[in-house]
Design an enzyme around this catalytic site. Structure first.
Site, PDB file in Angstrom:
ATOM      1  CE  LYS A   1      -0.943   2.205   6.845  1.00  0.00           C
ATOM      2  NZ  LYS A   1      -1.754   1.804   5.748  1.00  0.00           N
TER       3      LYS A   1
ATOM      4  CD  GLU B   1      -2.088   8.905   1.986  1.00  0.00           C
ATOM      5  OE1 GLU B   1      -2.550   8.269   1.024  1.00  0.00           O
ATOM      6  OE2 GLU B   1      -1.102   8.541   2.636  1.00  0.00           O
TER       7      GLU B   1
ATOM      8  NE  ARG C   1       3.499  -7.072   6.482  1.00  0.00           N
ATOM      9  CZ  ARG C   1       2.926  -6.916   5.300  1.00  0.00           C
ATOM     10  NH1 ARG C   1       3.320  -7.657   4.282  1.00  0.00           N
ATOM     11  NH2 ARG C   1       1.985  -6.017   5.094  1.00  0.00           N
TER      12      ARG C   1
HETATM   13  P1  ADP Z   1      -2.616  -0.903   4.007  1.00  0.00           P
HETATM   14  O1  ADP Z   1      -1.410  -0.708   4.828  1.00  0.00           O
HETATM   15  O2  ADP Z   1      -3.851  -1.059   4.840  1.00  0.00           O
HETATM   16  O3  ADP Z   1      -2.467  -1.944   2.952  1.00  0.00           O
HETATM   17  P2  ADP Z   1      -1.999   1.248   2.173  1.00  0.00           P
HETATM   18  O4  ADP Z   1      -1.681   2.580   2.703  1.00  0.00           O
HETATM   19  O5  ADP Z   1      -0.872   0.404   1.736  1.00  0.00           O
HETATM   20  O6  ADP Z   1      -2.877   0.475   3.256  1.00  0.00           O
HETATM   21  O7  ADP Z   1      -3.015   1.381   0.978  1.00  0.00           O
HETATM   22  C1  ADP Z   1      -3.622   0.244   0.386  1.00  0.00           C
HETATM   23  C2  ADP Z   1      -4.201   0.579  -0.981  1.00  0.00           C
HETATM   24  O8  ADP Z   1      -5.102   1.663  -0.895  1.00  0.00           O
HETATM   25  C3  ADP Z   1      -3.187   1.022  -1.987  1.00  0.00           C
HETATM   26  O9  ADP Z   1      -2.599  -0.048  -2.635  1.00  0.00           O
HETATM   27  C4  ADP Z   1      -4.005   1.862  -2.947  1.00  0.00           C
HETATM   28  O10 ADP Z   1      -4.724   1.043  -3.820  1.00  0.00           O
HETATM   29  C5  ADP Z   1      -5.012   2.506  -2.056  1.00  0.00           C
HETATM   30  N1  ADP Z   1      -4.556   3.849  -1.659  1.00  0.00           N
HETATM   31  C6  ADP Z   1      -3.830   4.174  -0.578  1.00  0.00           C
HETATM   32  N2  ADP Z   1      -3.615   5.500  -0.515  1.00  0.00           N
HETATM   33  C7  ADP Z   1      -4.241   6.046  -1.579  1.00  0.00           C
HETATM   34  C8  ADP Z   1      -4.420   7.381  -2.065  1.00  0.00           C
HETATM   35  N3  ADP Z   1      -3.926   8.430  -1.434  1.00  0.00           N
HETATM   36  N4  ADP Z   1      -5.115   7.556  -3.200  1.00  0.00           N
HETATM   37  C9  ADP Z   1      -5.645   6.507  -3.856  1.00  0.00           C
HETATM   38  N5  ADP Z   1      -5.534   5.240  -3.445  1.00  0.00           N
HETATM   39  C10 ADP Z   1      -4.840   4.994  -2.323  1.00  0.00           C
END
Ligand code: ADP
Length: 685
Positions: free
Chosen positions: A124, A208, A300
């Site tokens: 990431k 973040e 994917r």
């Molecule tokens: P993973 O790869 O584990 O699924 P993600 O980075 O895609 O993780 O994040 C999953 C979820 O977490 C997102 O769909 C969102 O709901 C929440 N999320 C991720 N980053 C943030 C952020 N900076 N602020 C608020 N919610 C977030």
């Protein structure tokens, strides 16, 4: 064009996965005239995907590391079956660059992007840096290499709270925590590192800014090896628990054509930047002001791809196989259009009432009677990896199936979703079915008031304890009495003929509590006093609840079915009992849904207050990850005592009251079985 005559001819495809996605890929492979090969672990020898494939090869023992994640075993299975291409599904090896390289080396086509594209997005932190330089907007945060605890803490303090810790190597919501305050940072970091190390063998973190009301909107992209790229519009996946999706829909409500194009084009740009080929998803957070930020790209097929299929009329697995065979994309951007609206609901083996704790067991019933529910088979799709009789084990993800529906517009699709959820017949394993119904019929969801903390924001209305009347409590008490009789009979076999009643005291008191009230005061406990009137003529019990008195009896029917008659009104119900850490649970189901209650038999003398369980037992099979307090140390109610891992998620066991731990029965690393006593706890006076 047949795939057998494509630039890279395909005749046999192996699916390196299990569950619903394996079944789903096999379905398309078969339609395209390909031979399908399944692989399986010992836990899955008789699983549905094995039964449906043309051929199947054993990989190894149940743990994923020794089976579905064992690259050599998968490649060997492909060799043995003359496989041309391997479809990895999602999870497991789907985003593993080493696996892609192994396929290449073995001369097998990997149905997915090149290893370099997976590597570019797999981390990431690195992906964010790359997207930043390609001009894709990012959430403010830290994604550097310096990983010392103090450095990360200083970065979080700089970014401000709430902050979000994420495992750089993460996915599926694992290794991710929201930190509300600077003081909480270290504990959250420790937990994230542990979870990430266990799940991904890597504990690097990124931080973040935590956006408080964003929507999760993701764009489906597709690229071929000729350099073409298109987007198949977006999905809104804002309804999540533990940062994992529960309900998804396409298109995203309230999107303007301009924003749709802007996000779609940004997503295709992101894919092209890394030389992408195949199906991919670019995830964005969409802020209330219409600004969107790149989160990550999943290299994917996604779990929720069927909603895109429903609104575009395309089969994404077919697209994947065509691209893998070296053919160009079937359609250009201008040929793609959106028709109607689609939802997907994920059916998990888990208990929403207990913080979504995964559940195991054997599915006694599993089915969806479309005709019976008056549903149109064209509009409803159940993608499932299980059937009645199948076991749900602790080894894999608890998702059982996906229910996907289509409608001319959002309202119509939502009505169909609600109807289909009611018609879904599942028994034997606790699922989130009733919770999905509450979500899908929630007024705010109907209004499309979406954000990623939807479930948290609407917690009270989603989890409100239903108002139960004397009839419901009386029915539950009759089931409890029935179980007590069973236990009594089991203890002394020769007493069976006379039953338990002969020795029974004149009155038995059953305490019933709704899970939503479990931690509340004694006022929320319903106490039913049950008397067997002498002499007993017609098996009737007299039940006293507050000021009400009813007479009733229970008759066992087939399986879990019972007939309960109260004051001459007979109703058919499904009744099950289960044992959890929180106590004995009683589950009563009828056409309207399920009611779950904790129950216990009160002693002849009631002390007038809640007794606290002196032992904490394992809610499921799993592994002990960490002990968090020392024996003897005084703790407050709710203090985390130990962490277990099961089904790839961590679960924390908390102190049931103020008091101290007398002893732990296990050490970190130990495997524990469901119901094992983990902790002896001594509540203080
Ligand atoms: P993973 O790869 O584990 O699924 P993600 O980075 O895609 O993780 O994040 C999953 C979820 O977490 C997102 O769909 C969102 O709901 C929440 N999320 C991720 N980053 C943030 C952020 N900076 N602020 C608020 N919610 C977030």
């Amino acid at each position: 064009m047949s795939l057998a005559n494509a630039p890279k001819p395909l005749a046999t495809v192996l699916v390196a996965n299990r569950g619903e996605i394996a079944c789903r890929v096999i379905r398309t492979a078969r339609r395209l005239g390909l031979k399908s090969v399944a692989v399986y672990s010992d836990a899955d020898a008789d699983a549905r995907h094995v039964r449906e494939a043309d051929e199947a090869v054993r990989l190894g023992p149940a743990p994923a590391r020794e089976s579905y994640l064992a690259i050599d075993a998968v490649i060997e299975a492909a060799r043995r079956t003359n496989t041309d291409a391997i479809h990895p599904g999602y999870g497991f090896l789907s985003e593993n660059a080493a696996f892609v390289a192994a396929c290449e080396e073995a001369g097998i086509v990997f149905v997915g992007p090149p290893a370099s594209a997976i590597a570019a997005m797999g981390d990431k932190s690195a992906a964010k840096a790359r997207m930043e330089s390609a001009g894709v907007p990012l959430v403010p945060g830290y994604h550097g290499d310096e990983q010392a605890d103090e450095h990360l803490k200083a970065e979080a303090d700089r970014i401000g709270y709430p902050a979000l810790l994420k495992a750089s190597a993460g996915g599926g919501g694992k290794g991710m925590r929201v930190v509300e305050r600077s003081e909480d940072f270290q504990a959250a970091l420790d937990g994230c590192r542990r979870e990430s190390k266990a799940a991904f063998g890597d504990d690097r973190m990124l931080i973040e800014k935590y956006l408080t009301q964003p929507r999760h909107v993701e764009v489906q992209v597709f690229c071929d090896s000729q350099g073409n790229g298109v987007y198949l519009f977006e999905r809104d996946c804002s309804v999540q628990r533990r940062h994992q999706k529960v309900l998804e829909e396409a298109p995203a409500p309230g999107m303007s054509d301009a924003l749709r194009r802007e996000m779609g084009e940004a997503a295709v740009r992101a894919a092209k930047e890394i030389g992408y080929v195949g199906a991919g998803t670019v995830e964005f957070l969409l802020d209330a002001d219409g600004r969107f930020y790149f989160m990550e790209m999943n290299t994917r097929l996604q779990v929720e791809h069927p909603v895109t299929e429903m609104i575009t009329g395309e089969d994404l697995v077919e697209w994947q196989l065509r691209v893998a065979a070296g053919l160009p994309l079937p359609k250009a951007q201008d040929d793609l259009t959106i028709s109607g609206h689609a939802f997907e609901a994920r059916l998990y083996a888990e208990d929403p009432e207990q913080d979504f704790l995964p559940a195991t067991g054997t599915l006694e019933r599993f089915g969806l009677d479309l005709a019976g529910a008056g549903l149109d088979a064209e509009r409803v799709r159940l993608d499932s990896g299980v059937e009645a009789g199948d076991a749900v084990s602790m080894h894999y993800d608890p998702m059982l199936a996906k229910l996907i529906v289509h409608g001319d517009d959002r309202d119509q699709a939502l009505a169909t979703l609600n109807r289909a959820l009611s018609a879904l017949d599942v028994a034997g394993v606790i699922t989130n079915r009733a919770f999905l119904q509450r979500l899908a019929s929630h007024p705010a969801f109907k209004q499309a008031e979406l954000d990623t903390r939807f479930i948290e924001h609407h917690h009270d209305s989603l989890f409100a304890a239903p108002r139960l009347d004397a009839q419901a409590y009386a029915a539950a008490a009759l089931v409890a009495i029935d179980r007590l009789q069973d236990e009594a009979n089991a203890d002394s076999p020769w007493a069976r003929r006379d039953g338990w009643r002969l020795n029974a005291p004149a009155a038995i008191r059953i305490a019933l509590t709704h899970p939503a009230h479990a931690s509340d005061d004694a006022d929320s406990v319903a106490i039913v006093t049950v008397r067997a009137e002498q002499p007993m003529t017609n098996n009737d019990w007299h039940l006293h609840i507050g000021d009400d008195t009813l007479s009733g009896c229970l008759q066992r029917l087939d399986g879990d079915a019972v007939a309960i008659t109260l004051d001459g009104h007979r109703r058919r119900l499904l009744a099950r009992t289960e044992r959890t850490t929180h106590g004995d649970t009683l589950i009563l189901g009828d056409a309207q849904g399920e009611t779950r209650l904790f129950w216990r038999r009160l002693d002849a003398v009631d002390h007038g207050h809640h007794e606290v369980d002196a032992t904490l037992t394992a809610p499921m099979h799993g592994t002990v990850v960490a002990l968090l307090v020392e024996p003897g140390q005084t703790v407050e109610k709710g203090t985390p005592l130990m962490v277990m891992e099961a089904m790839k998620m961590e679960h924390t066991l908390n102190a049931p009251a103020d008091g101290h731990v007398e002893s732990f029965h296990f050490q970190a690393g130990d495997t524990v079985g469901q119901g094992d006593v983990l902790v002896e706890f001594a509540p203080s006076e």
